[in-house]
Scaffold this motif. Structure first.
Motif, short mmCIF file in Angstrom:
data_model
loop_
_atom_site.label_atom_id
_atom_site.label_comp_id
_atom_site.label_asym_id
_atom_site.label_seq_id
_atom_site.Cartn_x
_atom_site.Cartn_y
_atom_site.Cartn_z
N GLY A 246 -112.03 0.39 -24.32
CA GLY A 246 -112.01 -0.72 -25.28
C GLY A 246 -112.07 -0.23 -26.71
N ALA A 247 -111.18 -0.77 -27.56
CA ALA A 247 -111.10 -0.31 -28.95
C ALA A 247 -111.39 -1.43 -29.93
CB ALA A 247 -109.72 0.30 -29.23
N GLY A 248 -112.36 -2.28 -29.59
CA GLY A 248 -112.86 -3.25 -30.55
C GLY A 248 -113.86 -2.56 -31.47
N PRO A 249 -114.58 -3.32 -32.30
CA PRO A 249 -115.56 -2.70 -33.19
C PRO A 249 -116.59 -1.84 -32.48
CG PRO A 249 -115.15 -4.97 -33.84
CD PRO A 249 -114.42 -4.77 -32.54
N THR B 172 -113.66 13.20 -27.05
CA THR B 172 -113.74 11.76 -26.80
C THR B 172 -112.35 11.13 -26.77
OG1 THR B 172 -115.86 11.71 -27.98
CG2 THR B 172 -114.74 9.60 -27.66
N VAL B 173 -112.18 10.18 -25.87
CA VAL B 173 -110.95 9.40 -25.85
C VAL B 173 -111.31 7.92 -25.74
CG1 VAL B 173 -110.66 9.54 -23.32
CG2 VAL B 173 -108.67 9.09 -24.78
N VAL B 174 -110.58 7.08 -26.47
CA VAL B 174 -110.75 5.63 -26.40
C VAL B 174 -109.50 5.04 -25.75
CG1 VAL B 174 -111.05 3.49 -27.69
CG2 VAL B 174 -112.20 5.59 -28.46
N LEU B 175 -109.68 4.30 -24.67
CA LEU B 175 -108.59 3.68 -23.94
C LEU B 175 -108.51 2.20 -24.29
CD1 LEU B 175 -109.38 5.23 -20.43
CD2 LEU B 175 -107.86 6.17 -22.18
N GLU B 176 -107.33 1.73 -24.65
CA GLU B 176 -107.16 0.32 -25.04
C GLU B 176 -105.78 -0.16 -24.58
OE1 GLU B 176 -107.15 -3.24 -25.93
OE2 GLU B 176 -108.99 -2.27 -26.61
N LYS B 177 -105.75 -1.28 -23.84
CA LYS B 177 -104.47 -1.77 -23.32
C LYS B 177 -103.71 -2.59 -24.34
CE LYS B 177 -106.07 -6.04 -21.09
NZ LYS B 177 -106.07 -6.81 -19.82
N ASN B 178 -104.41 -3.14 -25.34
CA ASN B 178 -103.74 -3.96 -26.35
C ASN B 178 -103.77 -3.25 -27.70
OD1 ASN B 178 -103.14 -6.21 -24.58
ND2 ASN B 178 -105.32 -6.68 -24.60
N GLU B 179 -104.29 -3.90 -28.71
CA GLU B 179 -104.34 -3.30 -30.04
C GLU B 179 -105.77 -3.01 -30.44
OE1 GLU B 179 -101.54 -2.51 -31.51
OE2 GLU B 179 -100.35 -3.50 -29.94
N VAL B 180 -105.95 -2.03 -31.31
CA VAL B 180 -107.27 -1.73 -31.85
C VAL B 180 -107.79 -2.97 -32.58
CG1 VAL B 180 -108.51 -0.37 -33.56
CG2 VAL B 180 -106.88 0.75 -32.02
N GLY B 181 -109.05 -3.28 -32.36
CA GLY B 181 -109.66 -4.43 -33.03
C GLY B 181 -110.18 -5.47 -32.06
N GLY B 182 -109.52 -5.60 -30.91
CA GLY B 182 -109.95 -6.59 -29.94
C GLY B 182 -109.83 -8.00 -30.49
N THR C 267 -108.85 -10.61 -43.55
CA THR C 267 -108.40 -11.16 -42.28
C THR C 267 -108.81 -10.24 -41.13
OG1 THR C 267 -106.27 -9.99 -42.31
CG2 THR C 267 -106.38 -12.13 -43.45
N GLY C 268 -108.74 -10.80 -39.93
CA GLY C 268 -109.02 -9.99 -38.75
C GLY C 268 -108.04 -8.83 -38.63
N LYS C 269 -106.80 -9.09 -38.99
CA LYS C 269 -105.78 -8.03 -38.93
C LYS C 269 -106.10 -6.90 -39.89
CE LYS C 269 -100.75 -7.43 -39.09
NZ LYS C 269 -99.45 -8.12 -39.30
N MET C 270 -106.55 -7.24 -41.08
CA MET C 270 -106.93 -6.22 -42.06
C MET C 270 -108.12 -5.40 -41.55
SD MET C 270 -106.62 -8.64 -45.43
CE MET C 270 -107.65 -7.59 -46.46
N PHE C 271 -109.09 -6.10 -40.98
CA PHE C 271 -110.28 -5.43 -40.46
C PHE C 271 -109.90 -4.48 -39.33
CE2 PHE C 271 -114.21 -5.09 -38.03
CZ PHE C 271 -115.17 -4.94 -39.02
N ALA C 272 -109.04 -4.93 -38.43
CA ALA C 272 -108.60 -4.09 -37.32
C ALA C 272 -107.86 -2.86 -37.82
CB ALA C 272 -107.71 -4.90 -36.38
N GLN C 273 -107.05 -3.02 -38.87
CA GLN C 273 -106.32 -1.88 -39.42
C GLN C 273 -107.28 -0.85 -39.99
OE1 GLN C 273 -103.08 -1.29 -39.12
NE2 GLN C 273 -103.30 0.67 -40.18
N LEU D 154 -110.32 -0.31 -38.90
CA LEU D 154 -110.90 0.36 -37.74
C LEU D 154 -109.98 1.46 -37.24
CD1 LEU D 154 -112.27 -2.64 -35.60
CD2 LEU D 154 -113.63 -1.01 -36.92
N LEU D 155 -108.70 1.13 -37.13
CA LEU D 155 -107.71 2.10 -36.66
C LEU D 155 -107.64 3.32 -37.58
CD1 LEU D 155 -105.35 2.99 -34.86
CD2 LEU D 155 -103.86 1.51 -36.21
N GLU D 156 -107.55 3.08 -38.87
CA GLU D 156 -107.44 4.17 -39.84
C GLU D 156 -108.69 5.05 -39.82
OE1 GLU D 156 -106.62 2.30 -43.54
OE2 GLU D 156 -104.57 1.72 -42.98
N GLN D 157 -109.85 4.43 -39.76
CA GLN D 157 -111.09 5.21 -39.75
C GLN D 157 -111.19 6.07 -38.50
OE1 GLN D 157 -114.69 2.93 -40.09
NE2 GLN D 157 -115.95 4.71 -40.54
#
Length: 299
Positions: free
Chosen positions: A9-12, A28-38, A57-63, A65-68
Motif C-alpha cells: 500500500g502506497a497511501g500516506p 525496502t519495496v512498496v507494492l501498490e496496485k493503483n496510484e501513490v496516495g490511496g 488538492t488530494g492529487k497535489m498531496f499524492a504527487q 508523496l510520490l516525489e518524496q
C-alpha cells in the motif's frame, strides 16, 4: 527477491513507512496496485494536515508523496497482491508481478469506499452515480448534485461541489450532520446547499444517465421520488478495510488489531493507517502509524 521490509500500500501510511525504513538502511519495496496516495489522492482538498497549503488538492498531496518517496530512494512497484504467507521467519507476498519476500511486512493497504447496495448503483456507476468530486465537479457545472453522507469527508466534498453546481443536496440518515463544527458552519453559509436529513438514498434510475432517484424517510418509511435528469450523485457512505487476504490474522470488525509498535499478533507483521483498529482515521495519524511501524521494523 529478498527484502528487509515489504510494504503493501502506497497511501500516506505506506509511504511514510517506506521513507523511514529506507532511512534506517533497510532494503525496502512498496507494492501498490493503483496510484501513490490511496484515497487521499482522490479528494478535492486536503484540510487540517500540518504544513499543507490552502486549497491543496488530494492529487497535489499524492504527487508530493510520490516525489518524496523517490528522492528518499524507496522502491515503488505497481503490482496487485494476490496472496500472502505471513507466518514463519520469512514472509511471502504473492503479486501479479512475482513473489516478494522479507522478514518484515507492513500492511498499509487501507480501505475502499462502501457500496450502498441499492437499485441502479452498479448499472449507473460512472453515468451520474458514484461520481468523484475532485474529478467530476466541473462536469456538473450549473446542474443539480446530491451528496450521500454526513461525516467530514462527505461535507468537505459537498462544499467543493457547491462552487460548481446549481444546487447541492446533502442526504443524511441522521437528524443532523455528523461533521465537525467548521464544516457545519460553512454549510449554513452556503446558499446553494440544502439538507435532506432523516433520509437515505433508496434507488437510482435511468439508462445512459441518472433520470430520477428515490429517497426513503427514516422515520416514516415513505418513499419520495425526485425527477432530475442529468444530475450527479456523489456517495461518501464510509469505507471498508482491505483485509480480505489476511486470513492468517485475527480481525476485529474487519480491521487489524495492533500494539503501540504497530505490531500484529504475528511476529514481523505490522499494520498501519486506516486498515488497523484505531479511533481516528486521518492523514496525520496514518503518517504517524507508518513512522512507528518502520522504526520498529528496522530494529
Amino acid at each position: 527477491m529478498m527484502y528487509d521490509v515489504v510494504i503493501i500500500g502506497a497511501g500516506p501510511a505506506g509511504i511514510s513507512a517506506g521513507i523511514y525504513a529506507v532511512s534506517r538502511g533497510c532494503k525496502t519495496v512498496v507494492l501498490e496496485k493503483n496510484e501513490v496516495g490511496g484515497l487521499i489522492g482522490k479528494v478535492s482538498t486536503v484540510t487540517h494536515y500540518a504544513s499543507v497549503t490552502e486549497g491543496e488538492t488530494g492529487k497535489m498531496f499524492a504527487q508530493k508523496l510520490l516525489e518524496q518517496a523517490r528522492i528518499a530512494g524507496v522502491e515503488l512497484v505497481k503490482a496487485e497482491v494476490t496472496g500472502v504467507d505471513l507466518k514463519g521467519e520469512v514472509k511471502r507476498v504473492h503479486t501479479d508481478q512475482g513473489v516478494y519476500t522479507a522478514r518484515k511486512v507492513i500492511l498499509a493497504n487501507g480501505t475502499s469506499p462502501r457500496k450502498l447496495g441499492i437499485p441502479g448503483e452498479m448499472e449507473l456507476a460512472g453515468k451520474g452515480m458514484g461520481m468523484n468530486a475532485a474529478r467530476d465537479a466541473r462536469a456538473y457545472q450549473g446542474k443539480n448534485v446530491y451528496v450521500v453522507g454526513g461525516a467530514d469527508g462527505a461535507i468537505k466534498e459537498a462544499l467543493y461541489l457547491a462552487r460548481f453546481a446549481q444546487k447541492v443536496t446533502i442526504i443524511h440518515f441522521e437528524e443532523q450532520l455528523g461533521c465537525i463544527a467548521e464544516f457545519r458552519n460553512k454549510v449554513s453559509r452556503t446558499s446553494n446547499i440544502e439538507l435532506h436529513l432523516n433520509a437515505r438514498l433508496h434507488g437510482v434510475y435511468g439508462v445512459d444517465q441518472v433520470e430520477s432517484l428515490e429517497l426513503v424517510d427514516e422515520k416514516t418509511g415513505a418513499i419520495e421520488t425526485i425527477e432530475d435528469p442529468g444530475c450527479g450523485i456523489f456517495v461518501y457512505a464510509g469505507t471498508l478495510p482491505n483485509t480480505q487476504l489476511y486470513t492468517q490474522l485475527e480481525l476485529c470488525d474487519g480491521f487489524i488489531p495492533v500494539n503501540e509498535k504497530m505490531e500484529t499478533e504475528l511476529t514481523g507483521v505490522y499494520a498501519v493507517g486506516d486498515i488497523r483498529v484505531k479511533q481516528v482515521r486521518q492523514v496525520s495519524t496514518a503518517v504517524a502509524d507508518g513512522t512507528i511501524a518502520a522504526i520498529n521494523a528496522a530494529m
